[in-house]
Design a protein around this motif. Structure first.
Motif, PDB file in Angstrom:
ATOM      1  N   PRO A   9      -3.368  -1.065  -7.400  1.00 33.44           N
ATOM      2  CA  PRO A   9      -3.134   0.150  -6.605  1.00 33.44           C
ATOM      3  C   PRO A   9      -4.383   1.002  -6.405  1.00 33.44           C
ATOM      4  O   PRO A   9      -4.604   1.533  -5.321  1.00 33.44           O
ATOM      5  N   LYS A  10      -5.192   1.139  -7.437  1.00 30.66           N
ATOM      6  CA  LYS A  10      -6.369   2.014  -7.311  1.00 30.66           C
ATOM      7  C   LYS A  10      -7.317   1.513  -6.230  1.00 30.66           C
ATOM      8  O   LYS A  10      -7.764   2.293  -5.368  1.00 30.66           O
ATOM      9  N   LEU A  21      -4.757  12.323  -4.494  1.00 34.64           N
ATOM     10  CA  LEU A  21      -4.618  11.420  -3.355  1.00 34.64           C
ATOM     11  C   LEU A  21      -3.344  11.686  -2.560  1.00 34.64           C
ATOM     12  O   LEU A  21      -3.261  11.280  -1.389  1.00 34.64           O
ATOM     13  N   TRP A  45      -8.996  -0.493   6.927  1.00 30.01           N
ATOM     14  CA  TRP A  45      -8.624  -0.638   5.519  1.00 30.01           C
ATOM     15  C   TRP A  45      -8.666  -2.107   5.087  1.00 30.01           C
ATOM     16  O   TRP A  45      -9.252  -2.450   4.062  1.00 30.01           O
ATOM     17  N   ILE A 105      -0.521   7.589   5.282  1.00 25.31           N
ATOM     18  CA  ILE A 105       0.626   6.794   4.824  1.00 25.31           C
ATOM     19  C   ILE A 105       1.813   6.993   5.758  1.00 25.31           C
ATOM     20  O   ILE A 105       2.539   6.031   6.072  1.00 25.31           O
ATOM     21  N   LEU A 156       0.832  -1.208   0.000  1.00 24.28           N
ATOM     22  CA  LEU A 156       0.000   0.000   0.000  1.00 24.28           C
ATOM     23  C   LEU A 156       0.864   1.254   0.000  1.00 24.28           C
ATOM     24  O   LEU A 156       0.590   2.214  -0.743  1.00 24.28           O
ATOM     25  N   ASP A 162       2.262   1.755  -3.408  1.00 22.81           N
ATOM     26  CA  ASP A 162       1.232   2.305  -4.297  1.00 22.81           C
ATOM     27  C   ASP A 162       1.175   3.821  -4.161  1.00 22.81           C
ATOM     28  O   ASP A 162       1.088   4.547  -5.170  1.00 22.81           O
ATOM     29  N   TYR A 163       1.221   4.280  -2.940  1.00 23.85           N
ATOM     30  CA  TYR A 163       1.159   5.729  -2.689  1.00 23.85           C
ATOM     31  C   TYR A 163       2.395   6.423  -3.250  1.00 23.85           C
ATOM     32  O   TYR A 163       2.296   7.470  -3.908  1.00 23.85           O
ATOM     33  N   LEU A 183      -3.925  11.532   1.427  1.00 26.22           N
ATOM     34  CA  LEU A 183      -3.503  10.360   2.192  1.00 26.22           C
ATOM     35  C   LEU A 183      -2.112  10.513   2.814  1.00 26.22           C
ATOM     36  O   LEU A 183      -1.578   9.545   3.351  1.00 26.22           O
ATOM     37  N   ARG A 193      -6.648  -0.452  -3.720  1.00 25.51           N
ATOM     38  CA  ARG A 193      -6.018  -0.367  -2.395  1.00 25.51           C
ATOM     39  C   ARG A 193      -6.043   1.063  -1.866  1.00 25.51           C
ATOM     40  O   ARG A 193      -6.370   1.305  -0.691  1.00 25.51           O
ATOM     41  N   LEU A 194      -5.705   2.031  -2.707  1.00 25.01           N
ATOM     42  CA  LEU A 194      -5.668   3.425  -2.250  1.00 25.01           C
ATOM     43  C   LEU A 194      -7.078   3.982  -2.054  1.00 25.01           C
ATOM     44  O   LEU A 194      -7.337   4.708  -1.087  1.00 25.01           O
ATOM     45  N   ASP A 195      -7.993   3.677  -2.964  1.00 27.13           N
ATOM     46  CA  ASP A 195      -9.376   4.143  -2.791  1.00 27.13           C
ATOM     47  C   ASP A 195      -9.971   3.599  -1.494  1.00 27.13           C
ATOM     48  O   ASP A 195     -10.739   4.293  -0.804  1.00 27.13           O
TER      49      ASP A 195
END
Length: 742
Positions: free
Chosen positions: A596-597, A536, A567, A544, A523, A526-527, A540, A599-601
């Motif tokens: 990634p999308k 984002l 999460w 993070i 995660l 991804d960020y 975030l 997980r981050l969403d």
């Protein structure tokens, strides 16, 4: 009914026998208000047996039951369980007998039907009559103990079962939570037998709300312990208050302590003076589905088997249920069977039959006899009954031996077929071919590394590099694979030497979360890969940063634990079905294909939920994760406005060895647990066995009792109390000594 083994029973026995027959005749009459009072001779018999039993309640309310004979001890422990929570005793038998709808209404029809596909009272009565005399004596005393409790407590009003018959014990002969029969989907059953395809569309409970059932068991050999004594860690993960904690002993050599599933008369997970046994739910595939090709001829169903066309056998099952107006009503079903087992659903035009272990008498014998084993050899002799299908066993004894046993009921099959899916019932090659010998299943005895563990994972990591080899066994010996708790257990057991009761307890409450140690770095990556202008990035950044600095350990004050669990739960619910459809583990899917999308969403959604419910996404875990028990109901109604206790550990889903399965409930913001660590014990097999233990909440199911919640604080911190196994330990810790009925 009760069958007396004497050819010439005395007059008093005849009258007791007649009284039981009269009560039995009334037993299955729907809507019966109350059974007839027991005959004076039966009452006198109960009173005499009660005088042969002594119940000592310690200062935690735990019953230590002693009888002159094993049967006397069973009488007393059944009585003591009823004292603590008769509702749970009765409810377990309403479930096991397929009579829950008589109390709870038509909604329970399908669970009753599922049960009665396998449980036929007429067959159980015949099995009772064929049981060995010693087992009949135990079943008789079990029923007598419960009936004596009801006779001496007229203020207790059973919902359905006004009188217990000895044969009923055979309906619930194996103490695991979620037995083999629960593999049968109630929605699929209703769709087939209720002719209601709409049942399949009924919404399921969110996947993240379903705590992985199972347990942890560890055995440590003397060479790895500080005092040179074998140690056993007993850590079932069940729904809370699922078992009673007690001791039962007799002048015939019985002396067992541990967890007893409400209403059963044997210690399911525990120890005696010489040996200890811990059961964990197995991944061995011992429940199989057979896709039957159905042909209708003359209005009757037949099924193909090889070159034959065999008739589908039928049995009418009549189920009583309580209607909305309180009156009793009945529904009848024609149940279908092939030689593989009952038909439980339909799929792709085939009728699906299910095969599973159905050996009530042998299962009850094995469950009892193992509590009287004195060493590994005698324990294995009992295991030859091959009537344990749902559990692995972790074993330790005072000779210093430690062992791992796979289930003993394992059907032999053709390894060409994938039995995790329905196999072709028309092909005789798919049939079961008898049972495996015990040494044909994965097993361990005294491995060189000095420790054994199971966490409902596969047996192929049970002793590190000394584990059984997967290549040596058919694939149906395991369907679970490894899990995060198994990785965690290996990590803590491999690093410690000179184990003591205290250090083994510390290891078993280790706060590391291996699932998040894998997922959170993905995660964070991804960020980090987001473009600098992505919205984002600022949204975030704080979250993070919090997760990036986390050590992947739970704790009451831990904010990263809260954010990670919210999460993880949300992402789990999103991807669970797709992961299953692609035959991937959910963990692999979350870390990979979810992308990634997603997980981050999901991190945004988790943050929003925390802000909505608690005013910030940075919330200490103990503010969210709570233990609460408001009353004695089996299904609790949780309330944020009522007192609750913070709990530091999390769901076993994330690799926590100490498990607390919690989630939001209707009307709550906080998470309240209903399953996970329940009865927990550490046992040391020195010159005299000693143990420490804890039970979720308390021993009593009565809110007015001081033992309703007196262990709750200790439970949440893993502060195990001393077990008073020996009479000299009880001496200064006794609240009450009495005979049943006093």
């Amino acid at each position: 009914m009760h069958i007396h083994t004497s050819k010439n029973p005395c007059p008093g026995t005849r009258s007791r026998h007649l009284a039981r027959l009269l009560l039995a005749a009334a037993l299955f009459v729907p809507g019966l208000v109350a059974a007839a009072p027991a005959a004076p001779s039966v009452q006198a018999h109960w009173q005499r047996q009660a005088q042969a039993v002594t119940i000592t309640r310690d200062d935690w309310g735990i019953a230590h039951v002693h009888g002159k004979t094993d049967a006397d001890a069973v009488f007393g422990m059944a009585y003591a369980q009823a004292e603590d929570d008769f509702n749970r005793v009765e409810t377990n038998y309403l479930n096991s007998l397929g009579r829950l709808a008589e109390a709870e209404g038509e909604s329970a029809i399908w669970s009753d039907l599922r049960q009665q596909l396998f449980i036929d009272p007429a067959e159980l009565k015949a099995l009772y009559a064929k049981s060995p005399a010693w087992l009949q004596a135990l079943m008789n005393s079990w029923a007598d103990g419960l009936n004596y409790y009801l006779a001496t407590h007229p203020d207790v009003h059973p919902r359905v079962i006004k009188h217990f018959e000895p044969w009923m014990a055979l309906s619930f002969s194996e103490g695991s939570i979620g037995g083999d029969i629960e593999r049968v989907s109630l929605k699929e059953l209703e769709a087939f037998y209720g002719r209601n395809p709409a049942a399949l569309a009924r919404a399921d409970t969110p996947s993240s709300w379903v705590e992985p059932t199972g347990s942890n068991g560890f055995a440590i050999a003397p060479k790895l312990t500080a005092d040179g004594h074998a140690l056993l860690w007993i850590n079932p993960h069940t729904s809370f208050f699922f078992r009673s904690e007690l001791q039962m002993s007799s002048d015939e050599g019985l002396d067992a302590y541990g967890a007893v599933t409400w209403g059963q008369f044997f210690v399911y997970q525990g120890f005696n003076r010489h040996v200890g046994w811990m059961h964990t739910s197995t991944g061995a595939d011992v429940v199989d589905e057979f896709a039957e090709t159905i042909v209708h001829k003359g209005g009757k169903p037949f099924y193909r088997y090889g070159k034959e066309l065999r008739p589908v056998t039928t049995r009418t099952i009549r189920l009583a249920y309580r209607a909305k107006d309180g009156a009793m009503a009945t529904r009848s079903f024609t149940a279908y069977f092939t030689h593989h087992g009952p038909i439980v659903r339909e799929a792709d035009g085939k009728w699906i039959a299910i095969a599973l272990m159905n050996k009530p008498m042998e299962a009850l014998e094995q469950s009892w006899l193992r509590t009287k084993a004195s060493d590994y050899a005698s324990y294995m002799k009992v295991a030859e009954l091959k009537a344990n299908s749902s559990n692995n066993t972790i074993f330790a004894d005072d000779k210093g031996e430690i062992a791992y046993l796979h289930p003993q009921f394992i059907p032999k099959r053709d390894n060409r077929f994938d039995y995790t899916k329905p196999v072709d019932g028309s092909d005789p090659a798919t049939d079961w071919q008898g049972l495996h010998k015990l040494d044909e299943a994965p097993h361990l005895l005294n491995p060189p590394n000095g420790w054994i563990m199971n966490t409902n994972n596969w047996p192929y990591s049970a002793a590190g590099k000394f584990s059984p080899r997967q290549a040596d066994y058919p694939r149906y010996m395991d369907s679970f694979g490894e899990n995060p708790r198994g990785i965690h257990a290996t990590r803590v057991l491999d690093r410690v030497r000179d184990f003591s009761q205290a250090s083994l307890t510390t290891a078993a409450f280790d706060s590391y979360l291996p699932a998040f140690s894998r997922l959170i770095p993905v995660l964070v990556h991804d960020y980090d890969m987001l473009p600098d202008n992505d919205p984002l990035k600022p949204r975030l950044a704080g979250q993070i940063a919090l997760l990036r600095g986390w050590d992947y350990r739970w704790g009451i004050a831990s904010m990263p634990t809260t954010l990670a669990v919210f999460w993880g739960d949300m992402l789990w619910d999103k991807v669970h079905a797709e992961a299953e459809s692609e035959d991937l583990s959910v963990y692999d899917y979350m870390a990979g294909d979810a992308g990634p999308k997603a997980r981050l969403d999901t991190l945004v959604e988790a943050s929003d939920r925390l802000e909505q419910d608690f005013g910030s996404w940075g919330v200490p875990w103990g503010e969210v994760n709570r233990y609460q028990r408001n009353d004695g109901a089996i299904v609790q109604k949780f309330d944020d406005a009522k007192p609750s206790i913070p709990v530091p550990f999390v769901s076993s889903r994330w690799g926590s060895l100490a498990s607390f399965g919690a989630h939001r409930w209707p009307g709550t913001r906080k998470y309240y647990g209903t399953s996970g660590n329940s009865f927990v014990a550490v046992v040391e097999f020195g010159p005299k066995v000693s143990a420490r233990a804890i039970t979720a909440g308390g021993e009593s199911g009565h809110p007015g009792s001081k033992h309703f919640g007196d262990q709750a604080e200790r439970y949440t911190t893993g502060n195990l109390r001393t077990v008073y196994f020996w009479p000299e330990q009880l001496k200064d810790h006794t609240e009450r000594v009495y005979h049943p009925g006093e």
